[in-house]
Write an enzyme that holds these catalytic residues in place. Structure first.
Site, mmCIF file in Angstrom:
data_model
loop_
_atom_site.group_PDB
_atom_site.id
_atom_site.type_symbol
_atom_site.label_atom_id
_atom_site.label_comp_id
_atom_site.label_asym_id
_atom_site.label_seq_id
_atom_site.Cartn_x
_atom_site.Cartn_y
_atom_site.Cartn_z
ATOM 1 N N ARG A 67 -5.258 1.959 -35.397
ATOM 2 C CA ARG A 67 -4.895 0.565 -35.109
ATOM 3 C C ARG A 67 -6.142 -0.302 -34.925
ATOM 4 O O ARG A 67 -7.204 0.200 -34.523
ATOM 5 C CB ARG A 67 -4.020 0.493 -33.861
ATOM 6 C CG ARG A 67 -4.790 0.758 -32.590
ATOM 7 C CD ARG A 67 -3.937 0.474 -31.358
ATOM 8 N NE ARG A 67 -4.714 0.646 -30.155
ATOM 9 C CZ ARG A 67 -4.456 1.571 -29.226
ATOM 10 N NH1 ARG A 67 -3.457 2.417 -29.376
ATOM 11 N NH2 ARG A 67 -5.207 1.638 -28.150
ATOM 12 N N ASP A 118 2.013 1.960 -26.624
ATOM 13 C CA ASP A 118 1.734 3.040 -27.572
ATOM 14 C C ASP A 118 2.945 3.921 -27.846
ATOM 15 O O ASP A 118 4.008 3.738 -27.257
ATOM 16 C CB ASP A 118 0.557 3.879 -27.037
ATOM 17 C CG ASP A 118 -0.472 4.129 -28.122
ATOM 18 O OD1 ASP A 118 -0.056 4.468 -29.239
ATOM 19 O OD2 ASP A 118 -1.664 3.988 -27.840
HETATM 20 C C1 LIG Z 1 1.597 4.333 -36.809
HETATM 21 C C2 LIG Z 1 0.420 5.202 -36.490
HETATM 22 C C3 LIG Z 1 -0.632 4.683 -35.759
HETATM 23 C C4 LIG Z 1 -1.736 5.482 -35.459
HETATM 24 N N1 LIG Z 1 -2.760 4.946 -34.726
HETATM 25 C C5 LIG Z 1 -3.848 5.700 -34.463
HETATM 26 C C6 LIG Z 1 -4.950 5.131 -33.759
HETATM 27 O O1 LIG Z 1 -4.944 3.980 -33.359
HETATM 28 N N2 LIG Z 1 -6.040 5.933 -33.557
HETATM 29 C C7 LIG Z 1 -6.098 7.226 -33.995
HETATM 30 O O2 LIG Z 1 -7.126 7.880 -33.805
HETATM 31 N N3 LIG Z 1 -5.044 7.794 -34.628
HETATM 32 C C8 LIG Z 1 -3.945 7.048 -34.881
HETATM 33 N N4 LIG Z 1 -2.883 7.602 -35.556
HETATM 34 C C9 LIG Z 1 -2.934 9.013 -35.947
HETATM 35 C C10 LIG Z 1 -3.824 9.229 -37.146
HETATM 36 O O3 LIG Z 1 -3.499 8.368 -38.199
HETATM 37 C C11 LIG Z 1 -3.739 10.678 -37.602
HETATM 38 O O4 LIG Z 1 -4.211 11.486 -36.558
HETATM 39 C C12 LIG Z 1 -4.490 10.947 -38.884
HETATM 40 O O5 LIG Z 1 -4.326 12.299 -39.223
HETATM 41 C C13 LIG Z 1 -5.950 10.637 -38.715
HETATM 42 O O6 LIG Z 1 -6.621 10.911 -39.902
HETATM 43 P P1 LIG Z 1 -8.009 11.675 -39.881
HETATM 44 O O7 LIG Z 1 -7.701 13.090 -39.526
HETATM 45 O O8 LIG Z 1 -8.505 11.517 -41.270
HETATM 46 O O9 LIG Z 1 -8.856 11.004 -38.891
HETATM 47 C C14 LIG Z 1 -1.776 6.821 -35.875
HETATM 48 C C15 LIG Z 1 -0.713 7.341 -36.616
HETATM 49 C C16 LIG Z 1 0.385 6.547 -36.918
HETATM 50 C C17 LIG Z 1 1.515 7.136 -37.699
#
Ligand SMILES: Cc1cc2nc3c(=O)[nH]c(=O)nc-3n(C[C@H](O)[C@H](O)[C@H](O)COP(=O)(O)O)c2cc1C
Length: 484
Positions: A173, A281
């Site tokens: 976010r 959240d």
């Molecule tokens: C709607 C939504 C919002 C998200 N917001 C965040 C966030 O603000 N920060 C975060 O670290 N992960 C957030 N996530 C989770 C990550 O997108 C998720 O852990 C993803 O696997 C991260 O990718 P990475 O492993 O490449 O970092 C969110 C997931 C969803 C579905």
């Protein structure tokens, strides 16, 4: 499959999976309240298109993934288990026995080709390019009344490791601080944060590109827990059954999906932090404000008539539950590659992904359930699992009532609970320290003499097959006239 969000929205329209809201609704709290109300209706309610968000002429699309039916549509399958089967086939290729067998493998070989993205020159997402563009032009939501401001909640954040060049895409976010800066809420365990860590060590600025509203399979892929170093575009290409078209950004050395609605190009500087939050959240509570890196906008590009795709999170169930369900199904066959004894797993909506993880296993040796708990705590984002419940393979983990019954009857609290300490989710509010706390495993499998259990295990009650058939017969007759 859909090549763009526009195509997906047309398909949702056709399938009566979309409600269009023509009256003005305010992006300040109101759109979120409507979406929350809809999410709490049976099955997750329809996808929503707010055609006239107050003060903007850009429509807001939301809750598009918010049901099993639409999540499956987004990924082009009838059921998520179909996908799991395809992944299983792809990752367990059979050695062909002859020409016919080889020919049968061709579709799979084609799907391997789809894993690689390709670069295109002309892109819908660059129909309009404005280096002096601002975030004020877009109907970015303030979700909940006590939120610290407006948040971009469904962005695809693109970065590259400054040393290895490996790409990462994550959904993190972004709190709008002003028209040209936002927070960058990549939590410390995530791919974007790791790239930023490397950039800070090198004392370099990290280029960042944020894609909003690409095709639905891509939007899902950014939320998927891909292992570090593995490109999310590979997953997207596999899910779409077609290579992802990428286009070079205008002001940063990164590529973004050509089909996106809106792209925000910019950078994150080393050493810069700013207070981010509070934010309502997906825990159902407001996250505490904390210091996070800052995203600076260098250029906005977008389609001539963009749609703003977003989501809201809050008290479950909401749209993110279905995105998580897709990951549960897609990653199960991959997890099974190292843990083949896992039969099924389930993240209940109320467990907010990591708070409750239920796993059934084909128990093979004493202490097996504890091995599975340890494996979870050491495996990618499953490390955040706060409670891991392990049951025998005959328990249907998707049936939460059955699991509660089996856990209640099968565990001896002092004997069957395993505690450990380690990294916990950044959103974990109950631990004494941020991001470090305890986890618990419950071994609810049947206990064996080799595990020290010397009493006989009780036999599950079941009637005879003949009596069961008779009962079914009679029930069919009497249930017709019976109203619960
Ligand atoms: C709607 C939504 C919002 C998200 N917001 C965040 C966030 O603000 N920060 C975060 O670290 N992960 C957030 N996530 C989770 C990550 O997108 C998720 O852990 C993803 O696997 C991260 O990718 P990475 O492993 O490449 O970092 C969110 C997931 C969803 C579905």
């Amino acid at each position: 499959m859909y090549n763009s969000l526009n195509e997906f929205i047309s398909a949702l329209d056709k399938e009566r999976e979309l409600a269009r809201i023509a009256e003005p609704v305010d992006p300040d709290v109101e759109i979120c309240a409507v979406t929350d109300r809809v999410s709490k209706s049976p099955g997750g309610g329809p996808g929503l298109l707010f055609e006239r968000p107050t003060g903007f002429d850009i429509p807001v699309a939301i809750n598009l993934f918010g049901s099993m039916q639409r999540m499956c549509m987004a990924l082009g399958v009838g059921t998520l288990d179909e996908l799991a089967r395809e992944i299983e086939e792809l990752t367990t290729p059979k050695i062909p026995g002859g020409l016919i067998d080889t020919l049968k493998m061709l579709p799979m070989v084609n799907r391997l080709r789809d894993l690689m993205p390709k670069t295109v020159k002309d892109a819908p997402c660059q129909e309009v390019v404005r280096q002096n563009g601002t975030l004020d032009e877009f109907p970015i939501l303030k979700c909940w009344p006590d939120d610290g401001g407006r948040y971009i909640t469904l962005p695809l954040v693109f970065t590259r490791d400054p040393e290895s060049g490996a790409r990462n895409i994550g959904t993190y976010r972004m709190q709008v601080f002003d028209g040209r800066t936002t927070g960058m809420h990549w939590q410390r365990h995530k791919g974007g944060a790791q790239h930023h860590r490397v950039a800070e060590r090198l004392g370099r600025r990290l280029p960042v590109a944020v894609a909003l509203g690409p095709d639905p399979a891509l939007a899902y892929s950014a939320t998927a827990p891909m292992p570090e170093g593995l490109d999310e575009l590979m997953l997207a290409g596999f899910l779409r059954r077609e290579r992802v078209d990428m286009v070079k950004c205008v002001t940063v050395d990164l590529e973004v999906p050509a089909s996106s609605q809106i792209v925000l190009e910019g950078y994150v500087d080393p050493g810069e932090r700013r207070r981010e939050g509070p934010f309502g959240d997906h825990t159902g509570f407001y996250s505490h404000p904390d210091d996070y890196p800052v995203f600076h906008l260098s250029c906005v590009t977008h389609r001539r008539r963009p749609i703003y795709l977003t989501t809201v999170v809050g008290i479950p169930p909401m749209e993110d539950y279905y995105l998580g369900k897709a990951s549960e199904r897609i990653f199960l066959p991959l997890i099974r590659k190292t843990l083949p004894e896992i039969v099924d797993m389930h993240f209940p909506a109320a467990g907010i992904f990591h708070n409750i993880v239920i796993i059934s296993i084909d128990k093979r040796y004493p202490g097996h359930a504890r091995k599975i708990m340890s494996a979870c705590w050491g495996l990618g984002q499953l490390m955040f699992s706060k409670t891991v419940i392990v049951v025998d393979k005959d328990v249907d983990v998707q049936n939460e009532a059955e699991v509660a019954w089996i856990v209640g009857t099968h565990y001896d609290p002092e004997r069957d609970i395993q505690f450990t300490r380690g990294p916990v989710d950044d959103l974990e509010d109950a631990s004494d320290l941020a991001a470090y706390g305890s986890k618990m495993g419950i071994d609810a499998t049947r206990k064996w003499p080799s595990e020290g259990f010397k009493r006989p295990w009780p036999k599950k009650i079941a009637t005879t097959p003949a009596a069961r058939d008779r009962a079914e017969d009679i029930w069919q007759k009497i249930s017709r006239g019976w109203k619960p």
